[in-house]
Scaffold this motif. Structure first.
Motif, PDB file in Angstrom:
ATOM      1  N   ASN A 176       0.814  -1.227   0.000  1.00 27.21           N
ATOM      2  CA  ASN A 176       0.000   0.000   0.000  1.00 27.21           C
ATOM      3  C   ASN A 176       0.843   1.271   0.000  1.00 27.21           C
ATOM      4  O   ASN A 176       0.337   2.348   0.355  1.00 27.21           O
ATOM      5  N   TRP A 177       2.100   1.175  -0.443  1.00 30.16           N
ATOM      6  CA  TRP A 177       2.970   2.351  -0.495  1.00 30.16           C
ATOM      7  C   TRP A 177       2.913   3.003  -1.875  1.00 30.16           C
ATOM      8  O   TRP A 177       2.954   2.319  -2.890  1.00 30.16           O
ATOM      9  N   ILE A 218      -3.696  14.730   0.445  1.00 26.49           N
ATOM     10  CA  ILE A 218      -2.617  14.511   1.412  1.00 26.49           C
ATOM     11  C   ILE A 218      -1.846  15.812   1.605  1.00 26.49           C
ATOM     12  O   ILE A 218      -1.666  16.592   0.669  1.00 26.49           O
ATOM     13  N   GLY A 235      -0.426  13.349   6.245  1.00 21.48           N
ATOM     14  CA  GLY A 235      -1.756  13.103   6.784  1.00 21.48           C
ATOM     15  C   GLY A 235      -2.818  13.648   5.855  1.00 21.48           C
ATOM     16  O   GLY A 235      -2.509  14.192   4.768  1.00 21.48           O
ATOM     17  N   GLU A 255      -5.955  11.504  11.348  1.00 20.46           N
ATOM     18  CA  GLU A 255      -5.006  10.418  11.573  1.00 20.46           C
ATOM     19  C   GLU A 255      -3.860  10.526  10.579  1.00 20.46           C
ATOM     20  O   GLU A 255      -4.093  10.587   9.368  1.00 20.46           O
ATOM     21  N   PHE A 295      -0.700   9.528   8.120  1.00 22.27           N
ATOM     22  CA  PHE A 295      -0.387   8.399   7.263  1.00 22.27           C
ATOM     23  C   PHE A 295       1.080   8.016   7.468  1.00 22.27           C
ATOM     24  O   PHE A 295       1.934   8.900   7.646  1.00 22.27           O
ATOM     25  N   VAL A 339       4.188   7.394   0.753  1.00 18.01           N
ATOM     26  CA  VAL A 339       3.112   7.451   1.744  1.00 18.01           C
ATOM     27  C   VAL A 339       2.317   6.154   1.645  1.00 18.01           C
ATOM     28  O   VAL A 339       2.036   5.683   0.541  1.00 18.01           O
ATOM     29  N   ARG A 340       1.958   5.607   2.814  1.00 16.03           N
ATOM     30  CA  ARG A 340       1.156   4.374   2.815  1.00 16.03           C
ATOM     31  C   ARG A 340      -0.308   4.717   3.015  1.00 16.03           C
ATOM     32  O   ARG A 340      -0.684   5.350   4.004  1.00 16.03           O
ATOM     33  N   LEU A 341      -1.124   4.295   2.047  1.00 16.30           N
ATOM     34  CA  LEU A 341      -2.561   4.545   2.085  1.00 16.30           C
ATOM     35  C   LEU A 341      -3.281   3.201   1.996  1.00 16.30           C
ATOM     36  O   LEU A 341      -3.498   2.666   0.897  1.00 16.30           O
ATOM     37  N   ASP A 342      -3.656   2.660   3.134  1.00 15.95           N
ATOM     38  CA  ASP A 342      -4.257   1.332   3.161  1.00 15.95           C
ATOM     39  C   ASP A 342      -5.618   1.301   2.484  1.00 15.95           C
ATOM     40  O   ASP A 342      -5.973   0.318   1.829  1.00 15.95           O
TER      41      ASP A 342
END
Length: 335
Positions: A51-52, A77, A90, A129, A131, A142-145
């Motif tokens: 998820n990166w 973001i 974030g 929250e 990221f 950036v990791r975005l699940d």
């Protein structure tokens, strides 16, 4: 060793080319089988990314400077650095009343909203929250699940690169009306190089094509055109380590171990009627020639030239990727 012997052993990187012109070169369309490219793309699409997503060059987000805004998969973001250089990422909307945080200020390493002064230090805040973010020294990830939808990993998988102290890097970005897979498919078709980019590549031969997961590289002999008939011949290897990345590594010849990383990051959400994808391409060049230290020292002056060179290629390659998406979206894709 005498100076005369040193001069005798030194070989310039340039060669004089006496090969055929553009129209007389051997056609490559039979070797560039759509099924072969599709299978390579399918294998790449099945590899995990954790998820990166690449969101730009590391040097674009600086300590002591303002924030930067990005969009990945329709998610807004904001990125900034604290005073010690640590990166933060974030949601791009202020949790208070939705102000665009990309337009706010960073004060003593804290992001301060320019609408009402709400301060974010990178830790969780009510309705906001952070990221996970990773700086690999050349690129920011950036990791975005919620966008990736895979099993998350603690860090992205970074391709092996030349040692930082021995390399010169530059990062180019461009946006196209296509999906990431169209960008990756373009890079998994090395046969188009000397036909579509004769100003940069000549005498291109694919000496080995992928046969499966255990042998999943395109190996290419190609000459980079410098000017007129002066070229630099190399052998390069193309691989796709994840669904949105293609890596070209020079394995033999001038600049061996140098890499070109092409990362395709979706700007729009999946299923968008008109998708947009940003190409982030990192060139990390290395050489064992004594004069290369001078090039590294001149990096600030050389990076714009390196970006212009990449931009000329991507002017054409984005047209390729956009055309591929148009044909796919209308059911006319020839593959």
């Amino acid at each position: 060793m005498t100076d005369g012997r040193r001069r005798a052993r030194w070989a310039p990187p340039l060669r004089r080319r006496n090969g055929p012109g553009w129209a007389a070169q051997k056609p490559t369309w039979q070797a560039a089988r759509p099924a072969l490219i599709a299978e390579a793309l399918k294998r790449a699409s099945a590899r995990p990314s954790g998820n990166w997503f690449v969101v730009g060059a590391s040097r674009d987000v600086r300590a002591g400077a303002g924030p930067r805004g990005r969009t990945v998969g329709g998610v807004e973001i904001v990125l900034w650095r604290s005073d010690d250089g640590a990166p933060h990422a974030g949601p791009g909307a202020c949790p208070h009343l939705g102000a665009p945080l990309r337009d706010s200020r960073v004060v003593c390493g804290t992001l301060v909203c320019h609408w009402h002064g709400l301060a974010l230090n990178g830790a969780p805040f009510a309705g906001w929250e952070p990221f996970p973010v990773h700086d690999d020294g050349v690129l920011l990830w950036v990791r975005l699940d919620e966008v990736g939808g895979e099993e998350p990993t603690e860090r992205p998988s970074i391709p092996s690169r030349p040692a930082p102290g021995s390399a010169l890097d530059a990062v180019f970005t461009a946006v196209g009306a296509c999906e990431p897979q169209d960008v990756v498919a373009n890079r998994l078709d090395p046969w188009h190089g000397s036909w579509f980019h004769p100003y940069s590549f000549v005498d291109l031969t694919v000496v080995r094509s992928p046969t499966g997961d255990d042998d999943d590289a395109f190996v290419v002999d190609v000459s980079f055109r410098v000017t007129g008939r002066l070229v630099v011949p190399v052998r390069a290897e193309f691989t796709a380590p994840d669904p949105r990345t293609v890596l070209m590594r020079i394995t033999e010849g001038e600049g061996a171990s140098s890499v070109v990383e092409t990362h395709a990051t979706p700007l729009t959400a999946e299923g968008a009627g008109r998708p947009r994808t940003v190409v982030v391409e990192a060139v990390v060049a290395a050489s064992d020639r004594r004069g290369f230290a001078v090039a590294r020292a001149a990096a600030p002056a050389l990076r714009p030239l390196m970006r212009r060179t990449a931009g000329r290629l991507w002017r054409d390659d984005l047209a390729y990727a956009e055309r591929r998406w148009t044909l796919r979206s209308t059911g006319r894709f020839p593959g």
